[in-house]
Design a protein around this motif. Structure first.
Motif, mmCIF file in Angstrom:
data_model
loop_
_atom_site.group_PDB
_atom_site.id
_atom_site.type_symbol
_atom_site.label_atom_id
_atom_site.label_comp_id
_atom_site.label_asym_id
_atom_site.label_seq_id
_atom_site.Cartn_x
_atom_site.Cartn_y
_atom_site.Cartn_z
ATOM 1 N N ASN A 107 0.841 -1.197 0.000
ATOM 2 C CA ASN A 107 0.000 0.000 0.000
ATOM 3 C C ASN A 107 0.875 1.246 0.000
ATOM 4 N N GLN A 108 1.038 1.848 -1.172
ATOM 5 C CA GLN A 108 1.864 3.038 -1.326
ATOM 6 C C GLN A 108 1.026 4.167 -1.925
ATOM 7 N N PRO A 109 1.409 5.437 -1.688
ATOM 8 C CA PRO A 109 0.621 6.566 -2.221
ATOM 9 C C PRO A 109 0.503 6.582 -3.738
ATOM 10 N N ASP A 110 1.467 5.952 -4.438
ATOM 11 C CA ASP A 110 1.415 5.991 -5.900
ATOM 12 C C ASP A 110 0.634 4.827 -6.494
ATOM 13 N N ARG A 111 -0.042 4.038 -5.654
ATOM 14 C CA ARG A 111 -0.830 2.907 -6.137
ATOM 15 C C ARG A 111 -2.272 3.040 -5.673
ATOM 16 N N LYS A 112 -3.182 2.702 -6.564
ATOM 17 C CA LYS A 112 -4.602 2.703 -6.186
ATOM 18 C C LYS A 112 -5.039 1.263 -5.943
ATOM 19 N N ILE A 113 -5.555 1.016 -4.748
ATOM 20 C CA ILE A 113 -5.995 -0.326 -4.352
ATOM 21 C C ILE A 113 -7.495 -0.293 -4.107
ATOM 22 N N ILE A 114 -8.217 -1.217 -4.718
ATOM 23 C CA ILE A 114 -9.661 -1.356 -4.498
ATOM 24 C C ILE A 114 -9.957 -2.804 -4.130
ATOM 25 N N THR A 115 -10.804 -3.001 -3.130
ATOM 26 C CA THR A 115 -11.200 -4.351 -2.739
ATOM 27 C C THR A 115 -12.701 -4.515 -2.911
ATOM 28 N N VAL A 116 -13.122 -5.749 -3.179
ATOM 29 C CA VAL A 116 -14.535 -6.118 -3.210
ATOM 30 C C VAL A 116 -14.701 -7.240 -2.199
ATOM 31 N N GLU A 117 -15.487 -7.002 -1.146
ATOM 32 C CA GLU A 117 -15.549 -7.953 -0.040
ATOM 33 C C GLU A 117 -16.986 -8.204 0.396
ATOM 34 N N ASP A 118 -17.209 -9.354 0.997
ATOM 35 C CA ASP A 118 -18.523 -9.706 1.528
ATOM 36 C C ASP A 118 -18.344 -10.512 2.816
ATOM 37 N N PRO A 119 -18.347 -9.829 3.976
ATOM 38 C CA PRO A 119 -18.466 -8.382 4.158
ATOM 39 C C PRO A 119 -17.080 -7.730 4.218
ATOM 40 N N VAL A 120 -17.059 -6.379 4.293
ATOM 41 C CA VAL A 120 -15.805 -5.664 4.559
ATOM 42 C C VAL A 120 -15.487 -5.874 6.036
ATOM 43 N N TYR B 115 -12.477 -5.385 7.785
ATOM 44 C CA TYR B 115 -11.630 -4.408 8.462
ATOM 45 C C TYR B 115 -11.434 -3.197 7.563
ATOM 46 N N GLN B 116 -11.438 -2.024 8.160
ATOM 47 C CA GLN B 116 -11.182 -0.790 7.420
ATOM 48 C C GLN B 116 -9.672 -0.597 7.301
ATOM 49 N N MET B 117 -9.198 -0.388 6.062
ATOM 50 C CA MET B 117 -7.774 -0.160 5.829
ATOM 51 C C MET B 117 -7.554 1.261 5.329
ATOM 52 N N SER B 118 -6.628 1.958 5.947
ATOM 53 C CA SER B 118 -6.319 3.325 5.537
ATOM 54 C C SER B 118 -5.705 3.333 4.143
ATOM 55 N N GLY B 119 -6.224 4.224 3.284
ATOM 56 C CA GLY B 119 -5.670 4.369 1.948
ATOM 57 C C GLY B 119 -6.166 3.369 0.938
ATOM 58 N N VAL B 120 -7.127 2.519 1.330
ATOM 59 C CA VAL B 120 -7.656 1.484 0.429
ATOM 60 C C VAL B 120 -9.147 1.730 0.211
ATOM 61 N N ASN B 121 -9.586 1.673 -1.048
ATOM 62 C CA ASN B 121 -10.999 1.820 -1.382
ATOM 63 C C ASN B 121 -11.675 0.458 -1.271
ATOM 64 N N GLN B 122 -12.607 0.321 -0.324
ATOM 65 C CA GLN B 122 -13.226 -0.977 -0.058
ATOM 66 C C GLN B 122 -14.709 -0.946 -0.433
ATOM 67 N N ARG C 233 -13.220 0.192 -14.010
ATOM 68 C CA ARG C 233 -13.305 1.484 -14.678
ATOM 69 C C ARG C 233 -12.743 2.605 -13.812
ATOM 70 N N GLN C 234 -12.386 2.265 -12.550
ATOM 71 C CA GLN C 234 -11.769 3.238 -11.654
ATOM 72 C C GLN C 234 -10.241 3.279 -11.807
ATOM 73 N N ALA C 235 -9.725 2.509 -12.747
ATOM 74 C CA ALA C 235 -8.287 2.464 -13.051
ATOM 75 C C ALA C 235 -7.429 2.122 -11.830
ATOM 76 N N PRO C 236 -7.716 1.004 -11.149
ATOM 77 C CA PRO C 236 -6.873 0.621 -10.013
ATOM 78 C C PRO C 236 -5.581 -0.050 -10.490
ATOM 79 N N ASN C 237 -4.576 -0.036 -9.624
ATOM 80 C CA ASN C 237 -3.370 -0.826 -9.870
ATOM 81 C C ASN C 237 -3.514 -2.230 -9.296
#
Length: 568
Positions: free
Chosen positions: A342-355, A357-364, A384-388
């Motif tokens: 998890n670095q500032p220059d990377r976009k991370i997105i997760t798809v979970e059921d359920p979410v 834990y909340q992770m800082s800097g990660v789109n869940q 379509r959100q252009a994640p890495n």
């Protein structure tokens, strides 16, 4: 590592008390589950607890004090109850006008004083004291008041007011105070005791003649002293109220959620209710964010496997699969991977059921099938959100699998889980659900199977010899332990007489080589994939477990239990 630990380490470096090299050494030396780098620095004498307290307290303008329990005014118990004092980890020291001064061992618990101000309706000031001083003062000021027996003595056959709400309830924390109804306090006590014992689940089980309460600790169920059978209905109703379930509905399963704060830690309880012959069986799964803040070294990798796995998660694209049964630590491993990259220059997105834990800097993204947002629909949208980097909670169907493979082939790094017994079976599982062989061969970079084994308690560790039965079960693999010293836990109060404390993983890493790719194209069975991987140097779950037995981390019993289906 938590954000609090990061802050402490940053301050220590700024003050010249530690170097990055010492921090790296401490991180590599972590052994016990839940231990932090800061704990290790204190344990090894790099810094003292006193120096650490003074340093952090000075950052917040707080005073460091020593506590003499005999000098504390016992009348302060009427201001701050035993439940609240133990829950927030503070000791009342002085009441001067409208200001209460309390001692706390962790000045980084930012919101503790704010919560106390809201609960007590007065000004609360904090000072800092060593952890052992706070614990001793709590025991002296509130002797035996948190004991289950003393609380049970308050319970009688009178009416139980399930609608009673404490100040904490009104604040949305779901906790109770000393003035609440006994059953409400009993439910809170069950949750607090589970947290204290490091339980992952609480099981409330109505039986024919008794009401059983069990905690799952390090993967094994341990029975607690049960409440009276006559309180069964009231306790179950209280849990259903707290979790937002319909208390009038007892014929169908229900799910709910409870958010509580225990001793300054925010816990999320996932609650499941199922009707049984003698009442509703309820299971509360405890999700603690801090327990998930693990780095790869704390998962239990041997050094060569950790280096191999770090190379895999540093790849720019491809699919990495983590496999194993429910409760084998797959989610923890995935979050550790995300935390590592998890670095500032990377976009991370997760798809979970359920979410979970909340992770800082990660789109869940939370799956919501009621509105048509399943794994496949969510995955199509987030691409379509252009994640890495993309994490999928679980690949369950062909559509989700196909999208994951295509995402990997278009430059995304995809993490996901599958329910298979070993790593090579992950490939055949993908083929079975309908993914084309060329997609699997081209997209999947590796699969890793894992299990959790209990660690030997370091307080009561002693040598032992393998039994004839164990050697017979091991077969040819017994030769690996001929020169090793085996250990076991004798059982002590620190491990609740079990001999085990904490859990680590054993792993089987299956990289997709050129030879394996050709076999996938030809749709070869899992046993042939396994043979090819073994020839290329893959270590099986059992082999990895035996190395950890030889290192003294776990016992032969645990490895045999976790790898019964592992063929050498």
């Amino acid at each position: 590592m938590t954000s609090n630990d990061d802050y402490v380490l940053q301050v220590l470096q700024e003050q010249g008390m530690v170097t990055p090299e010492l921090i790296d050494q401490a991180a590599m030396s972590l052994k016990q589950e839940g231990e932090t780098v800061v704990d290790q620095l204190v344990k090894t004498g790099v810094v003292t607890e006193e120096d650490l307290l003074h340093l952090i307290a000075s950052q917040f303008g707080m005073e460091v004090v020593s506590i003499d329990p005999s000098e504390i005014n016992p009348d302060l118990k009427t201001i701050l109850s035993s439940d609240d004092a133990r829950k927030y980890g503070v000791v009342p020291l002085v009441k001067n006008g409208d200001t209460l001064t309390v001692a706390m061992s962790d000045p980084l618990n930012y919101d503790t004083l704010d919560r106390l101000r809201s609960v007590l309706k007065c000004n609360v000031e904090g000072v800092v004291a060593p952890r052992k001083d706070v614990a001793a003062a709590l025991d002296a000021l509130y002797p035996g008041e948190s004991d289950m027996e003393s609380l049970m003595g308050e319970l009688d056959d009178g009416d139980v007011d399930l609608s009673a709400r404490s100040l904490d309830d009104q604040l949305g924390t779901g906790e109770t105070t000393e003035t609440d109804a006994p059953v409400i306090k009993l439910v809170s006590l069950i949750i607090m005791e589970a947290f204290r014992r490091r339980a992952s689940d609480i099981h409330l089980e109505p039986l024919e003649r008794r009401f059983r309460v069990r905690y799952r600790i390090d993967g094994a169920l341990q029975e607690m002293e049960p409440p009276p059978k006559r309180l069964q209905s009231a306790i179950l109703q209280r849990v259903k109220i707290m979790s937002g379930m319909k208390i009038s509905e007892k014929r169908v399963p229900q799910d709910g959620r409870i958010q509580v704060n225990v001793q300054g830690r925010d816990l999320d309880l996932r609650v499941s209710s199922v009707p049984t012959n003698h009442g509703e069986s309820i299971v509360m799964r405890i999700l603690d964010k801090q327990n998930l803040a693990l780095g790869l070294p704390q998962l239990g990798f041997l050094s060569d496997d950790q280096q191999r796995f770090e190379r895999l998660i540093a790849l720019p694209d491809g699919v990495l699969l983590v496999t194993g049964p429910t409760g084998s630590g797959k989610t923890t491993t995935l979050y550790a991977c995300l935390g590592q990259i998890n670095q500032p220059d990377r976009k991370i997105i997760t798809v979970e059921d359920p979410v979970e834990y909340q992770m800082s800097g990660v789109n869940q993204v939370q799956v919501n099938r009621d509105v048509g947002l399943d794994f496949a629909a969510a995955l199509r949208s987030i691409l379509r959100q252009a994640p890495n980097i993309v994490m999928i909670g679980e690949i369950r169907d062909e559509e989700t699998a196909d999208i994951a493979m295509e995402a990997a082939l278009t430059g995304h790094l995809v993490f996901s889980t599958l329910h298979t017994n070993d790593a090579p079976s992950a490939i055949t599982r993908l083929l079975d659900i309908g993914v084309k062989p060329y997609l699997v061969a081209s997209a999947v970079q590796a699969a890793m199977a894992q299990r959790l084994v209990r660690c030997i308690c370091q307080e009561c560790k002693e040598q032992r010899a393998p039994t004839e039965r164990e050697l017979k079960m091991l077969g040819p693999a017994a030769a690996r332990l001929q020169q090793a010293t085996l250990w076991k836990g004798r059982g002590c109060p620190a491990c609740s007489l079990t001999g085990y404390k904490g859990r680590k993983g054993i792993f089987e890493i299956f990289p997709i080589t050129d030879a394996v790719q050709r076999m996938i194209f030809d749709q070869r069975p899992a046993n042939e994939l396994r043979i090819s991987a073994r020839e290329a140097g893959m270590r099986t779950l059992r082999e990895d477990g035996l190395l950890k037995v030889a290192s003294g981390m776990t016992t032969l019993d645990e490895v045999l239990r976790a790898t019964m289906g592992d063929a050498d």
